[in-house]
Write a protein that holds these residues in place. Structure first.
Motif, mmCIF file in Angstrom:
data_model
loop_
_atom_site.group_PDB
_atom_site.id
_atom_site.type_symbol
_atom_site.label_atom_id
_atom_site.label_comp_id
_atom_site.label_asym_id
_atom_site.label_seq_id
_atom_site.Cartn_x
_atom_site.Cartn_y
_atom_site.Cartn_z
ATOM 1 N N GLN A 1 13.885 -4.485 -8.337
ATOM 2 C CA GLN A 1 13.867 -3.795 -7.045
ATOM 3 C C GLN A 1 13.004 -4.567 -6.062
ATOM 4 O O GLN A 1 11.943 -5.073 -6.418
ATOM 5 N N ASN B 1 11.182 -1.884 -0.016
ATOM 6 C CA ASN B 1 9.919 -1.163 0.129
ATOM 7 C C ASN B 1 10.149 0.086 0.972
ATOM 8 O O ASN B 1 10.263 0.000 2.195
ATOM 9 N N PRO B 2 10.212 1.263 0.327
ATOM 10 C CA PRO B 2 10.401 2.495 1.096
ATOM 11 C C PRO B 2 9.177 2.808 1.955
ATOM 12 O O PRO B 2 8.119 2.185 1.788
ATOM 13 N N TRP C 1 5.091 2.568 1.154
ATOM 14 C CA TRP C 1 4.950 1.761 -0.066
ATOM 15 C C TRP C 1 3.689 0.909 0.000
ATOM 16 O O TRP C 1 3.369 0.322 1.027
ATOM 17 N N ASN D 1 1.413 -1.701 -6.218
ATOM 18 C CA ASN D 1 1.807 -0.795 -7.286
ATOM 19 C C ASN D 1 0.723 -0.480 -8.307
ATOM 20 O O ASN D 1 0.903 0.390 -9.137
ATOM 21 N N ARG E 1 9.129 2.998 -6.964
ATOM 22 C CA ARG E 1 10.240 3.143 -6.024
ATOM 23 C C ARG E 1 11.135 4.189 -6.676
ATOM 24 O O ARG E 1 11.936 3.876 -7.545
ATOM 25 N N ASN F 1 18.959 -1.012 -5.267
ATOM 26 C CA ASN F 1 18.126 -1.401 -4.122
ATOM 27 C C ASN F 1 18.642 -0.806 -2.822
ATOM 28 O O ASN F 1 18.660 -1.469 -1.804
ATOM 29 N N LEU G 1 15.962 5.433 -2.126
ATOM 30 C CA LEU G 1 14.622 5.174 -2.648
ATOM 31 C C LEU G 1 13.558 5.828 -1.775
ATOM 32 O O LEU G 1 13.707 5.908 -0.559
ATOM 33 N N THR H 1 8.937 6.435 -1.816
ATOM 34 C CA THR H 1 7.683 6.172 -2.509
ATOM 35 C C THR H 1 7.326 7.415 -3.306
ATOM 36 O O THR H 1 7.105 8.489 -2.756
#
Length: 153
Positions: free
Chosen positions: A10, A13-14, A17, A20, A30, A58, A63, A65
């Motif tokens: 993936q 970036n929603p 974001w 991680n 995601r 993707n 998607l 966060t």
């Protein structure tokens, strides 16, 4: 059910974001609204092709966060119920709606609803987008360690 061997990394970036990991602990995912495993044949535009064995990976429309806890510990339970119903040949209506407050960029939670035509699957649940030992600024998604944040498991 999607073919897991066709899964790709993936990169979308929603909203809200961030990095991680926090001190070695995964706190962000995601999160898929419709899980990869149950989205076989659905392309980036939401069109269905039964010859496509891959799931939706993707797609920025699918998607958000999501905390690792909400995604991996809780949402996966309900996705498993949908996946099992589909494997049994049931037709399933499934809806996943992220819930935001005002102009916040990180969802406060997600509402999952599913029903099968055979009526052996029927749920309507709200999952809080929380993580044990962390609090979030939902305006921007930033996390802060807070050992007082207890999440019942």
């Amino acid at each position: 059910v999607a073919n897991d061997s066709l899964r790709v990394r993936q990169f979308i970036n929603p909203t809200a974001w961030h990095s991680n990991r926090e001190n070695g602990t995964q706190i962000y995912n995601r999160g898929h609204l419709i899980a990869y495993s149950v989205s076989a044949g659905i392309d980036q535009d939401g069109n269905y092709n039964p010859n496509n064995q891959s799931g939706d990976q993707n797609n920025p429309k699918n998607l958000f966060t999501q905390t690792a806890f909400s995604n991996q510990k809780i949402q996966t339970i309900f996705e498993g119920k949908v996946r099992n119903a589909l494997k049994q040949g049931n037709k399933v209506i499934f809806q996943a709606t992220p819930i935001f407050r005002g102009n916040e960029l990180m969802a406060r939670g997600i509402n999952l609803q599913a029903i099968s035509l055979s009526n052996n699957l029927n749920f309507n649940v709200y999952l809080f987008n929380v993580q044990p030992d962390y609090v979030f600024d939902y305006n921007n998604g930033r996390a802060k360690i807070d050992r007082n944040m207890v999440v019942n498991q």
